[in-house]
Design a protein around this motif. Structure first.
Motif, PDB file in Angstrom:
ATOM      1  N   SER A 161      30.191  50.199  30.744  1.00 34.47           N
ATOM      2  CA  SER A 161      29.975  51.663  31.081  1.00 34.47           C
ATOM      3  C   SER A 161      29.186  51.789  32.209  1.00 34.47           C
ATOM      4  N   ARG A 162      29.510  52.862  33.085  1.00 32.91           N
ATOM      5  CA  ARG A 162      28.857  53.096  34.348  1.00 32.91           C
ATOM      6  C   ARG A 162      27.092  53.649  34.091  1.00 32.91           C
ATOM      7  N   ASP A 163      26.424  53.294  34.951  1.00 31.87           N
ATOM      8  CA  ASP A 163      25.188  54.113  34.672  1.00 31.87           C
ATOM      9  C   ASP A 163      24.910  55.355  34.271  1.00 31.87           C
ATOM     10  N   ASP A 164      25.586  56.235  34.952  1.00 34.28           N
ATOM     11  CA  ASP A 164      25.739  57.681  34.290  1.00 34.28           C
ATOM     12  C   ASP A 164      26.159  57.883  33.052  1.00 34.28           C
ATOM     13  N   GLU A 165      27.057  57.084  32.793  1.00 39.13           N
ATOM     14  CA  GLU A 165      27.539  57.245  31.270  1.00 39.13           C
ATOM     15  C   GLU A 165      26.533  56.665  30.190  1.00 39.13           C
ATOM     16  N   ILE A 166      25.834  55.605  30.737  1.00 38.95           N
ATOM     17  CA  ILE A 166      24.671  55.047  29.740  1.00 38.95           C
ATOM     18  C   ILE A 166      23.835  56.227  29.709  1.00 38.95           C
ATOM     19  N   VAL A 167      23.224  56.686  30.634  1.00 43.60           N
ATOM     20  CA  VAL A 167      21.770  57.812  30.575  1.00 43.60           C
ATOM     21  C   VAL A 167      22.462  58.864  29.774  1.00 43.60           C
ATOM     22  N   HIS A 168      23.772  59.497  29.931  1.00 40.46           N
ATOM     23  CA  HIS A 168      24.362  60.673  29.307  1.00 40.46           C
ATOM     24  C   HIS A 168      24.407  60.197  27.740  1.00 40.46           C
ATOM     25  N   ALA A 169      24.849  58.968  27.313  1.00 41.28           N
ATOM     26  CA  ALA A 169      24.975  58.566  25.891  1.00 41.28           C
ATOM     27  C   ALA A 169      23.536  58.535  25.247  1.00 41.28           C
ATOM     28  N   VAL A 170      22.518  58.037  26.001  1.00 42.06           N
ATOM     29  CA  VAL A 170      21.069  57.856  25.497  1.00 42.06           C
ATOM     30  C   VAL A 170      20.613  59.378  25.237  1.00 42.06           C
ATOM     31  N   VAL A 171      20.747  60.450  25.980  1.00 40.93           N
ATOM     32  CA  VAL A 171      20.102  61.899  25.840  1.00 40.93           C
ATOM     33  C   VAL A 171      21.001  62.251  24.647  1.00 40.93           C
TER      34      VAL A 171
END
Lengths: 216, 216
Positions: free
Chosen positions: A194-204
């Motif tokens: 996963s890309r960083d922005d996907e990870i951040v999106h998933a957490v939120v």
């Protein structure tokens, strides 16, 4: 650390070549050694060797490993404090502030991975460690306050205890240090892909809306 | 460990008094020592001392610390495997299975706290550790498969990558080992003040429905 080191230690020997060596470079190297060996087991001699600096240069600039630990974990703590400082200047509803703090905290963790990892592994055996853990608790308390505010405003559910929610949210975010690798390979050879922005999106998204498919 | 030890090591000296001492008792003591000192730093002499057994009894029953580590982490892994075995026998929709597995996994973590903590801290330096980590990865893979099934059935949202969701869910659950204390005091003197059933409920609710107040 002396003023000279803070401004960049100047021309020093590294792998036989002269090189500019900033305090940030040194702290990055030192954090890696602390993570690999554990802080308690790391000696000044280990750090001097890993730095690639001559012994006399290293010992001239560094008074002890506590000083280097403080610099390393301060990178994480200053960045985390910064998230809440930004937030405090914005006028927005509690749930939006909570969402942004989760997003920015996750971004900080990915950007400052070794320093946050080090922070999360501290045992509290020394004064520097205890100070850092105290600052970490104050970050936790600020998130707990945001959860409490959003709850008081009726914007998040009221059936879950705010301190427990805070611990679970930070638990999810902090778990990233166990498996996230900047190259996407994941720990233990199991990729996360996963890309960083996907990870951040998933957490939120997980934190605010959960896994269930939306109805309607 | 010999058959005698498995059935209870019999009458041995402990704090000067004769006492029955089962394998479970020994594994519980050993797990505490591993957690306090770290597995690598723990010697057989440390374990013998902590066991309260006479040296000759201890060395008669225990061939090495690897054997004790395997017993300790097997308590966690057998319980986690059991969660999925139960589940595989039930005929239910994927999202309900996912929900139950999250609930039961969290319950296992709280019930087997020291053993799960030990498992999560393994570095993989020895054969026993690598075997345990391999079993742990297979538990992760089974949860990932449930997430994938629930997604394929349209029961959970499709915009989040299943492997990433699996890591974040287990990240949240596993973070309990950092702060949960059976007496409710929490780590570092910051209480969580929650009962076990509240914690399990909060994990499942957060994972499935998130924090947002329900509309309507």
């Amino acid at each position: 650390m002396s003023k000279g080191a803070e401004a960049g230690a100047g021309v020093v020997a590294r792998r036989g070549r002269p090189a500019r060596y900033s305090q940030d470079d040194l702290v990055a190297v030192v954090a890696q050694v602390f993570l690999e060996r554990g802080y308690d087991a790391t000696s000044m001699a280990d750090l001097a060797r890993a730095s690639g600096l001559t012994k006399s240069t290293f010992y001239h600039h560094v008074s002890g490993k506590e000083q280097l630990l403080r610099l390393a974990v301060s990178r994480a703590l200053d960045a985390l404090d910064g998230v809440f400082e930004e937030e405090a200047r914005l006028d927005d509803s509690p749930v939006h502030r909570l969402e942004r703090v989760l997003r920015r905290t996750t971004e900080v963790l990915l950007a400052e991975l070794p320093y946050v990892t080090l922070l999360l592994r501290l045992r509290g055996n020394t004064e520097v460690e205890r100070e850092a853990l105290e600052r970490r608790r104050s970050v936790d308390a600020r998130l707990a306050q945001l959860v409490q505010d959003a709850r008081a405003a009726g914007q998040i559910r009221s059936d879950l205890e705010p301190r427990l929610v805070t611990r679970l949210l930070f638990g999810m975010v902090n778990s990233l240090v166990e498996w996230y690798r900047p190259d996407g390979s994941g720990a233990s050879g199991v990729g996360h892909g996963s890309r960083d922005d996907e990870i951040v999106h998933a957490v939120v998204e997980l934190a605010l809306d959960g896994l269930h498919a939306r109805r309607g």
